[in-house]
Design a protein around this motif. Structure first.
Motif, PDB file in Angstrom:
ATOM      1  N   THR A 109       0.905  -1.146   0.000  1.00 61.69           N
ATOM      2  CA  THR A 109       0.000   0.000   0.000  1.00 61.69           C
ATOM      3  C   THR A 109       0.949   1.202   0.000  1.00 61.69           C
ATOM      4  O   THR A 109       2.167   1.007   0.054  1.00 61.69           O
ATOM      5  CB  THR A 109      -0.949  -0.016   1.222  1.00 61.69           C
ATOM      6  N   GLU A 111       0.546   4.730   1.637  1.00 65.75           N
ATOM      7  CA  GLU A 111       0.267   5.950   2.408  1.00 65.75           C
ATOM      8  C   GLU A 111       1.530   6.788   2.619  1.00 65.75           C
ATOM      9  O   GLU A 111       1.530   8.005   2.440  1.00 65.75           O
ATOM     10  CB  GLU A 111      -0.358   5.601   3.769  1.00 65.75           C
ATOM     11  N   ARG A 140       1.409  -8.434  -1.279  1.00 65.08           N
ATOM     12  CA  ARG A 140       1.230  -8.799   0.133  1.00 65.08           C
ATOM     13  C   ARG A 140       1.508 -10.286   0.231  1.00 65.08           C
ATOM     14  O   ARG A 140       0.859 -11.078  -0.463  1.00 65.08           O
ATOM     15  CB  ARG A 140      -0.193  -8.475   0.608  1.00 65.08           C
ATOM     16  N   MET A 150      -8.465 -13.471  -6.595  1.00 65.26           N
ATOM     17  CA  MET A 150      -9.262 -12.852  -5.529  1.00 65.26           C
ATOM     18  C   MET A 150      -8.427 -12.642  -4.268  1.00 65.26           C
ATOM     19  O   MET A 150      -8.649 -11.686  -3.528  1.00 65.26           O
ATOM     20  CB  MET A 150     -10.464 -13.721  -5.218  1.00 65.26           C
ATOM     21  N   GLY A 152      -4.643 -12.893  -4.168  1.00 63.83           N
ATOM     22  CA  GLY A 152      -3.320 -13.177  -4.697  1.00 63.83           C
ATOM     23  C   GLY A 152      -2.272 -12.601  -3.765  1.00 63.83           C
ATOM     24  O   GLY A 152      -2.587 -11.996  -2.731  1.00 63.83           O
ATOM     25  N   MET A 157      -4.139  -2.736  -7.781  1.00 67.56           N
ATOM     26  CA  MET A 157      -5.016  -1.940  -6.911  1.00 67.56           C
ATOM     27  C   MET A 157      -5.082  -0.498  -7.392  1.00 67.56           C
ATOM     28  O   MET A 157      -4.082   0.054  -7.843  1.00 67.56           O
ATOM     29  CB  MET A 157      -4.479  -1.942  -5.471  1.00 67.56           C
ATOM     30  N   TYR A 161      -5.422   8.901  -2.257  1.00 67.65           N
ATOM     31  CA  TYR A 161      -5.073   9.503  -0.967  1.00 67.65           C
ATOM     32  C   TYR A 161      -5.574  10.941  -0.983  1.00 67.65           C
ATOM     33  O   TYR A 161      -5.276  11.693  -1.916  1.00 67.65           O
ATOM     34  CB  TYR A 161      -3.540   9.443  -0.773  1.00 67.65           C
ATOM     35  N   ILE A 202      -4.168  -0.232   8.203  1.00 75.00           N
ATOM     36  CA  ILE A 202      -4.141   1.120   7.634  1.00 75.00           C
ATOM     37  C   ILE A 202      -4.370   2.146   8.750  1.00 75.00           C
ATOM     38  O   ILE A 202      -3.814   3.232   8.733  1.00 75.00           O
ATOM     39  CB  ILE A 202      -5.217   1.285   6.528  1.00 75.00           C
ATOM     40  N   VAL A 281     -14.555  -5.670  -2.639  1.00 76.63           N
ATOM     41  CA  VAL A 281     -13.823  -5.192  -3.821  1.00 76.63           C
ATOM     42  C   VAL A 281     -13.233  -3.799  -3.609  1.00 76.63           C
ATOM     43  O   VAL A 281     -12.495  -3.312  -4.458  1.00 76.63           O
ATOM     44  CB  VAL A 281     -14.707  -5.213  -5.087  1.00 76.63           C
ATOM     45  N   GLN A 283     -12.195  -0.666  -0.252  1.00 74.47           N
ATOM     46  CA  GLN A 283     -12.291  -0.193   1.126  1.00 74.47           C
ATOM     47  C   GLN A 283     -11.764   1.232   1.194  1.00 74.47           C
ATOM     48  O   GLN A 283     -10.790   1.575   0.525  1.00 74.47           O
ATOM     49  CB  GLN A 283     -11.517  -1.116   2.089  1.00 74.47           C
ATOM     50  N   PHE A 285     -10.891   4.679   3.902  1.00 75.92           N
ATOM     51  CA  PHE A 285     -10.461   4.971   5.272  1.00 75.92           C
ATOM     52  C   PHE A 285     -10.339   6.475   5.486  1.00 75.92           C
ATOM     53  O   PHE A 285      -9.858   7.193   4.609  1.00 75.92           O
ATOM     54  CB  PHE A 285      -9.057   4.397   5.532  1.00 75.92           C
ATOM     55  N   TYR A 314      -8.109   5.259  -0.132  1.00 76.01           N
ATOM     56  CA  TYR A 314      -9.268   4.676  -0.801  1.00 76.01           C
ATOM     57  C   TYR A 314      -8.798   3.624  -1.794  1.00 76.01           C
ATOM     58  O   TYR A 314      -8.134   3.945  -2.781  1.00 76.01           O
ATOM     59  CB  TYR A 314     -10.022   5.785  -1.547  1.00 76.01           C
ATOM     60  N   GLY A 317      -9.819  -3.143  -5.431  1.00 70.52           N
ATOM     61  CA  GLY A 317      -9.088  -4.316  -5.905  1.00 70.52           C
ATOM     62  C   GLY A 317      -9.411  -4.555  -7.378  1.00 70.52           C
ATOM     63  O   GLY A 317     -10.355  -5.265  -7.701  1.00 70.52           O
ATOM     64  N   ARG A 320      -8.858  -8.198  -8.316  1.00 68.19           N
ATOM     65  CA  ARG A 320      -9.868  -9.002  -7.614  1.00 68.19           C
ATOM     66  C   ARG A 320     -11.230  -8.871  -8.292  1.00 68.19           C
ATOM     67  O   ARG A 320     -12.013  -9.826  -8.333  1.00 68.19           O
ATOM     68  CB  ARG A 320      -9.970  -8.560  -6.153  1.00 68.19           C
TER      69      ARG A 320
HETATM   70  C1  P5A Z   1      -6.671   1.885   0.727  1.00 67.99           C
HETATM   71  C2  P5A Z   1      -5.843   2.238  -0.460  1.00 67.99           C
HETATM   72  C3  P5A Z   1      -5.703  -0.313   1.512  1.00 67.99           C
HETATM   73  O1  P5A Z   1      -4.664  -0.883   1.269  1.00 67.99           O
HETATM   74  N1  P5A Z   1      -4.436   1.766   1.368  1.00 67.99           N
HETATM   75  C4  P5A Z   1      -4.434   2.337   0.034  1.00 67.99           C
HETATM   76  C5  P5A Z   1      -5.734   1.217   1.681  1.00 67.99           C
HETATM   77  N2  P5A Z   1      -6.883  -0.927   1.644  1.00 67.99           N
HETATM   78  S1  P5A Z   1      -7.131  -2.513   1.551  1.00 67.99           S
HETATM   79  O2  P5A Z   1      -8.498  -2.728   1.929  1.00 67.99           O
HETATM   80  O3  P5A Z   1      -6.159  -3.217   2.308  1.00 67.99           O
HETATM   81  O4  P5A Z   1      -6.951  -2.918   0.050  1.00 67.99           O
HETATM   82  C6  P5A Z   1      -7.771  -2.320  -0.936  1.00 67.99           C
HETATM   83  C7  P5A Z   1      -8.439  -3.370  -1.800  1.00 67.99           C
HETATM   84  O5  P5A Z   1      -7.456  -4.177  -2.433  1.00 67.99           O
HETATM   85  C8  P5A Z   1      -7.978  -5.472  -2.632  1.00 67.99           C
HETATM   86  N3  P5A Z   1      -7.054  -6.480  -2.066  1.00 67.99           N
HETATM   87  C9  P5A Z   1      -6.656  -7.598  -2.711  1.00 67.99           C
HETATM   88  N4  P5A Z   1      -6.933  -8.069  -3.933  1.00 67.99           N
HETATM   89  C10 P5A Z   1      -6.384  -9.246  -4.305  1.00 67.99           C
HETATM   90  N5  P5A Z   1      -5.556  -9.965  -3.513  1.00 67.99           N
HETATM   91  C11 P5A Z   1      -5.232  -9.521  -2.261  1.00 67.99           C
HETATM   92  N6  P5A Z   1      -4.395 -10.229  -1.506  1.00 67.99           N
HETATM   93  C12 P5A Z   1      -5.793  -8.279  -1.818  1.00 67.99           C
HETATM   94  N7  P5A Z   1      -5.703  -7.552  -0.674  1.00 67.99           N
HETATM   95  C13 P5A Z   1      -6.473  -6.465  -0.845  1.00 67.99           C
HETATM   96  C14 P5A Z   1      -9.326  -5.548  -1.966  1.00 67.99           C
HETATM   97  O6  P5A Z   1     -10.355  -5.389  -2.947  1.00 67.99           O
HETATM   98  C15 P5A Z   1      -9.307  -4.352  -1.034  1.00 67.99           C
HETATM   99  O7  P5A Z   1     -10.600  -3.821  -0.819  1.00 67.99           O
END
Ligand code: P5A
Length: 437
Positions: A109, A111, A140, A150, A152, A157, A161, A202, A281, A283, A285, A314, A317, A320
């Motif tokens: 991510t 930030e 990650r 979904m 991975g 992403m 901000y 986050i 799909v 999130q 904050f 914001y 995915g 995803r």
């Molecule tokens: C918001 C943007 C964040 O990372 N920091 C920058 C904040 N949010 S989150 O919810 O952790 O991730 C945002 C979206 O990314 C998707 N996502 C994934 N997709 C596929 N594989 C993963 N391992 C994965 N992890 C997160 C999700 O859709 C999530 O809402």
């Protein structure tokens, strides 16, 4: 595109490693291939869908006033030490050492980086508010990557901000993104429901997740039935007061609760409460000055005193979503792409590639579709009709146009809408008019 020159490695058998239908279909329809645990290669058809989804996300971010940038995927540990997250993030962070023994990482991510870059380019409260975003790969090191794209390890992403002078401004930015998210998922033909959420790594004290409703979704959601009708939104996103009232209203009346059911909300909603399964799909904050304070972001206020901007982030995915849309839209024969994200709009099938008359008619229709700007995948291979129908159904192209000897003799084309049984025999002109968007 002619299928005879394409790269579409479809699979007849369902791969044993795939547990859920979207993963099975993405492998079978030749959209992706796994190259290591939780890491995927995007093949031509999959890449086209990914780009369509990216395009919709970008258009709605731009419309909301966010400004696109592109940050590197590899970042220095130093940056993350400043916020304290280098240690706090734990084993999900992929840590890398370069040849000079410097500690680096693959961004999970961003930030810290956005805050630092923004801090280097603003001086005054007049430089606020701003929303910056990118659409970029993240990594990650999930302990159990599963369900294909979904969950991975490497995934695509959209991360935005926001920077505002105070909390009220930041809430306004949050609400703008909230509305942009509803528009984004609706534009993909999806039914998305916001849910109040925990903030996790986050941080912050206000967050919503957005879930796409699909029978096979990972999380159980309970939502007010009004959400079934509240798919598109009509609100002036520039009017802070109206926007706040609108989002508050949505949250009071409609917002879903998660599996830890809220008895008060449930009682209030009564029989209007519906249960469904959803896939997260996106999130969003709001976290105040957590990162601006840590990364020394401050601007000069109207009275000359420093202001530490309030921020939010914001996420959507993007990769995803490819899987989530398939979970929400498929049948026993394959994928049923909503038109807005389909890799091609039309599958043109020549039933008799060995017949000169059929081939001339199919080539001619192919040229006409291209001239009309219709995205068409032309199955010109020398294969049985049954195999061509099965491929077209599997890859889920919204319209199928079929050229065969009977139709050619009387100047007609068979038109079929994927996901709907009915077939129609139309003249070439009528068929073209039917599929032209
Ligand atoms: C918001 C943007 C964040 O990372 N920091 C920058 C904040 N949010 S989150 O919810 O952790 O991730 C945002 C979206 O990314 C998707 N996502 C994934 N997709 C596929 N594989 C993963 N391992 C994965 N992890 C997160 C999700 O859709 C999530 O809402």
């Amino acid at each position: 595109m002619r299928l005879s020159r394409y790269f579409l490695p479809v699979l007849k058998e369902t791969p044993g490693e795939a547990q859920i239908v979207s993963h099975q279909l993405m492998l079978r329809a030749g959209l992706i291939r796994q190259t290591a645990a939780g890491i995927y290669a995007w093949l031509p058809l999959g890449l086209r869908v990914l780009k369509k989804i990216e395009g919709i996300v970008r258009a709605e971010q731009d419309r909301a006033g966010a400004v696109e940038v592109l940050m590197p995927t590899i970042q220095s540990a130093e940056l993350w030490r400043q916020s304290g997250r280098y240690d706090a993030y734990g084993p999900e962070m992929l840590r890398i050492t370069d040849r000079h023994d410097r500690e680096m990482l693959f961004s999970p991510t961003a930030e810290e980086l956005f805050t630092t870059i923004f801090a280097g380019g603003v001086k005054s409260y007049r430089d606020l508010p701003r929303i910056l975003y990118q659409i970029q790969w993240k990594f990650r090191d999930e302990i159990r990557p599963r369900f294909g794209v979904m969950r991975g390890r490497e995934f695509f992403m959209k991360d935005a901000y926001s920077f505002d002078a105070d909390m009220a401004g930041a809430r306004h930015s949050y609400n703008r993104m909230f509305i942009a998210y509803l528009r984004t998922f609706a534009a993909m033909g999806m039914h998305a429901i916001p849910m109040r959420a925990d903030t996790g790594p986050i941080g912050g004290d206000l967050s919503h997740e957005f879930h796409i409703v699909a029978a096979t979704g990972e999380s159980g959601v309970f939502y007010h039935e009004n959400w079934d009708r509240a798919r598109s939104t009509e609100v002036d996103a520039d009017d802070a007061v109206a926007l706040q009232a609108y989002v508050d209203g949505l949250n009071a009346d409609y917002a879903a609760t998660d599996e830890k059911r809220d008895p008060a909300a449930e009682a209030a909603a009564g029989s209007a409460l519906k249960e469904a399964r959803g896939i997260e799909v996106g999130q969003i904050f709001y976290f105040g000055t957590k990162y601006s304070a840590a990364m020394s972001l401050s601007v000069q206020g109207p009275d000359g005193q420093p202001i530490v901007p309030h921020m939010g982030s914001y996420g959507i995915g993007v990769s995803r979503l490819v899987g989530a849309i398939i979970e929400a839209s498929h049948d026993k024969d394959g994928i049923i792409w909503p038109e807005a994200v389909a890799p091609y709009r039309v599958a043109l099938i020549n039933l008799r590639a060995d017949d000169a008359v059929c081939t001339t008619a199919a080539d001619d229709l192919y040229a006409k579709l291209q001239a009309a700007g219709v995205e068409v995948l032309y199955d010109d291979r020398n294969e049985r009709g049954g195999a061509k129908f099965a491929t077209a159904d599997l890859i889920g192209i919204p319209w199928q146009l079929v050229i065969g000897p009977k139709g050619v003799a009387v100047g007609t084309v068979e038109v079929k809408r994927r996901g709907q049984g009915a077939r129609e025999e139309l003249s070439v002109e009528a068929a073209l008019a039917r599929v032209a968007g």
